[in-house]
Design a protein around this motif. Sequence first.
Motif, short mmCIF file in Angstrom:
data_model
loop_
_atom_site.label_atom_id
_atom_site.label_comp_id
_atom_site.label_asym_id
_atom_site.label_seq_id
_atom_site.Cartn_x
_atom_site.Cartn_y
_atom_site.Cartn_z
N LEU A 1 0.83 -1.21 0.00
CA LEU A 1 0.00 0.00 0.00
C LEU A 1 0.86 1.25 0.00
N ALA B 1 0.75 4.15 -2.72
CA ALA B 1 0.45 5.51 -2.25
C ALA B 1 1.60 6.46 -2.53
N ASP C 1 1.01 7.84 -5.90
CA ASP C 1 -0.24 8.57 -6.10
C ASP C 1 -0.58 9.35 -4.82
N LEU D 1 -4.12 9.39 -3.05
CA LEU D 1 -4.58 8.28 -2.20
C LEU D 1 -4.33 8.57 -0.72
N ARG D 2 -3.28 9.31 -0.44
CA ARG D 2 -2.87 9.51 0.95
C ARG D 2 -3.82 10.41 1.73
N TRP E 1 -4.52 4.18 3.14
CA TRP E 1 -3.33 4.60 2.40
C TRP E 1 -2.46 5.53 3.23
N ARG E 2 -3.10 6.45 3.97
CA ARG E 2 -2.33 7.37 4.80
C ARG E 2 -1.57 6.63 5.88
N HIS F 1 1.37 4.81 4.32
CA HIS F 1 2.43 5.74 3.90
C HIS F 1 3.27 6.21 5.10
N ALA G 1 -8.79 -1.63 -0.21
CA ALA G 1 -7.48 -1.14 -0.66
C ALA G 1 -6.57 -2.29 -1.08
#
Length: 356
Positions: free
Chosen positions: A109, A113, A116, A119-120, A125-126, A129, A157
């Motif tokens: 993931l 992320a 992109d 997405l975050r 995704w956050r 990341h 996800a």
Amino acid sequence: MPDRKRHAPTVRDDVGAATRDAARRADPSRGSTRRSRLTRRQGVRPQVLPSWVDGPTRSAVVDFVSRVSDRGGPDFVEPPARVAVVDDDGTLWCEKPVPVQLDFTIGRLAEVAGRDPTLRAGQPWRAAHTRDLHWMGTAMVKHYHGDGRDLRLLVAAIGEAFEDVTVDQYEARVRAFFAATAHPTLHVPYRACVYGPMIELLDYLRDNGFTVYVAPGGDCDFVRPVAGDLYGVPPERLIGSTVGLTYRHDDAGQPLYKGAMDVVDDGALKPVRIWNRTGRRPILSVGNSNADLPMLTFSGAGDGPALRLLVLHDDDEREFEYVAGAEEVLAAAVSRGWVVVSMRNDWSSVFTGGPG
């Protein structure tokens, strides 16, 4: 093994203290931590289940296996019906601070992320990341308590992150992960985070005519590449969640993953999937969380012999201590007379890598 008191995160949960104490009181003869440690110092290692401390828990396992294997006894079970199902996360290997597959998934993931930024803005995704293991771990605990909203975000996800990856590519990623990745707090390879006493149990069952299936709540394709080496279980005996597959008509001719889960095999779906795959009701099952309660309940038929084992994480020195997400199944174990396996008192060692 490293000093776990120094590296392990705080995962105690006082909410479940009463349930944990009730499990211990249910069998006063289980013995104290002092007796368990004394046994370890004396180096008592029986030939059968050598890492299981001699006591009521080990005796319950050996007695059950002996009874169902005794052709002349009243509890004899023909070998084809000696089916055992065993959960994975928290039952065969460590699941804190996050399950092993979730750590693998976080890496994928984060990779997606990172390419992109849009997405975050949302989860998970956050969290991936930023390596927010707390969000990930809490999503699992909330699921065990019946709140699956965050887990549904995660499942969606996962499908998106692995879409169009072939089964061969996925297997290569899994093997690379296990070859190079260490546990985030124990600081040993994930391959060394398997519970040695449980591997002894699987071997003991197979030696006595049992067919052993591993029934993870996670994706069975994640476990399959390493199940033979770590558990002695072939890939066809994995029953778990599955990502949807399609087939690409080209010269390579192989399946690849869709952008969505096919089945999330947890909770009430575990018995359904077990029956669909085996056509039998297991006579032995092992779990550790509320999600395993239906599987444990499903084991056994009528008045026939059955053994349910529940792994209790009560050893903050060598592993972790927690009951979050296991309160319901612990209460059921106490009320129904199932065998609660105390990591602290019943295992002389925890991991396959050594005495820790």
